[in-house]
Design an enzyme around this catalytic site. Sequence first.
Site, PDB file in Angstrom:
ATOM      1  N   TYR A 147      34.350  40.390  40.637  1.00 22.89           N
ATOM      2  CA  TYR A 147      33.154  40.042  39.877  1.00 22.89           C
ATOM      3  C   TYR A 147      32.319  41.296  39.642  1.00 22.89           C
ATOM      4  O   TYR A 147      32.102  42.089  40.565  1.00 22.89           O
ATOM      5  CB  TYR A 147      32.311  39.005  40.633  1.00 22.89           C
ATOM      6  N   SER A 148      31.846  41.460  38.404  1.00 18.46           N
ATOM      7  CA  SER A 148      30.949  42.578  38.103  1.00 18.46           C
ATOM      8  C   SER A 148      29.649  42.411  38.876  1.00 18.46           C
ATOM      9  O   SER A 148      29.089  41.317  38.955  1.00 18.46           O
ATOM     10  CB  SER A 148      30.652  42.628  36.604  1.00 18.46           C
ATOM     11  N   GLU A 165      35.248  46.240  29.460  1.00 14.65           N
ATOM     12  CA  GLU A 165      35.713  45.420  30.579  1.00 14.65           C
ATOM     13  C   GLU A 165      35.645  43.962  30.114  1.00 14.65           C
ATOM     14  O   GLU A 165      34.595  43.333  30.187  1.00 14.65           O
ATOM     15  CB  GLU A 165      34.820  45.639  31.807  1.00 14.65           C
ATOM     16  N   TYR A 203      37.727  39.956  29.588  1.00 18.21           N
ATOM     17  CA  TYR A 203      38.638  39.041  30.287  1.00 18.21           C
ATOM     18  C   TYR A 203      38.965  37.857  29.389  1.00 18.21           C
ATOM     19  O   TYR A 203      38.328  37.670  28.356  1.00 18.21           O
ATOM     20  CB  TYR A 203      38.025  38.568  31.604  1.00 18.21           C
TER      21      TYR A 203
END
Length: 366
Positions: free
Chosen positions: A147-148, A364, A366
């Site tokens: 998780y960022s 980044e 997903y």
Amino acid sequence: MATTLNAAVSLTSSKSSSLPATSCAIAPERVRFGKGAFYYKSNNVVTSRRVVSVRAEVTTDTPPVKKVEKESKKNEEGVITNRYRPKEPYTGKVLLNTKITADDAPGETWHMVFSHQGEIPYREGQSVGVIADGIDKNGKPHKVRLYSIASSALGDLGNSETVSLCVKRLVYTNDAGEVVKGVCSNFLCDLKPGSDVKLTGPVGKEMLMPKDPNATVIMLATGTGIAPFRSFLWKMFFEKHDDYKFNGLAWLFLGVPTTSSLLYTDEFDKMKAKAPENFRVDYAISREETNDKGEKMYIQTRMAQYAPELWELLKKDNTFVYMCGLKGMEKGIDDIMVSLAANDGIDWFDYKKQLKKAEQWNVEVY
């Protein structure tokens, strides 16, 4: 370049093995170049009334070329990665866990704060891993999920001992009509203050902030992709640092489906009031807004309204683009930039490769 001359001299007569001292000049035009060395071989030369044959070899010693280390434009110095790994995670404590979307939002998003007692010294833009409690269907521990990080390096409490996450609860119905719940997201969203949570990391260098305090930082986020940018913005506008004061432009684009899904707007409003010349924010609310053509307002649709201005910024060598969220967003942005770049005789995709190489295009998704 160092040069060595080796000369082999042989007598044509075997009556004497000694040769009087003499000098012999080798004409440059008679030297033959070979790989790695120079060679010279004369015809017979008369020296002190004696005929000799001379063969000379000149070798060159080239010092090794030192590899020049590329200096990163990002805040990379001293960054720590993988202090804690899945086999030996750090066990933190939940300090806060609160839902930050409205009740009528299509899905829940939670903001959570974990204590790490300074044991996970992360940097803005990095991620941490979480291992949900329990075992999977094969009887093995659940795999780590990344998780960022949604807090600055100082953390929400300002003591460098906490880490915050922004997590959407994953719940969906599969093709068989069954309700499926994401293991890790539901584990996190259900945590209560005081609970233990297994953490790994920190990891990642792709999304680190630029070092230049005068940079233009364009941040593109969808949903919980806002996490790393909240960490950036807290450092830029809510904190004081002896070695960093942001004087550039931070421009945030945030895409969400509904107004009730907007995240951290109170914080962004305070930043805007505090530094109106240094912070801009634009929202794209896809289910409620359209453009002049009646198209849904996705993040790339909102950006298209500022396309010429954005393109001019992208031509500066201190503009950095960061993108975090759904994978499809990058294609939409490519579509905007292709024609603008072409107007200047530039191939956008080639130019984007140059930006990536220069660490000015960071993704980044997903």
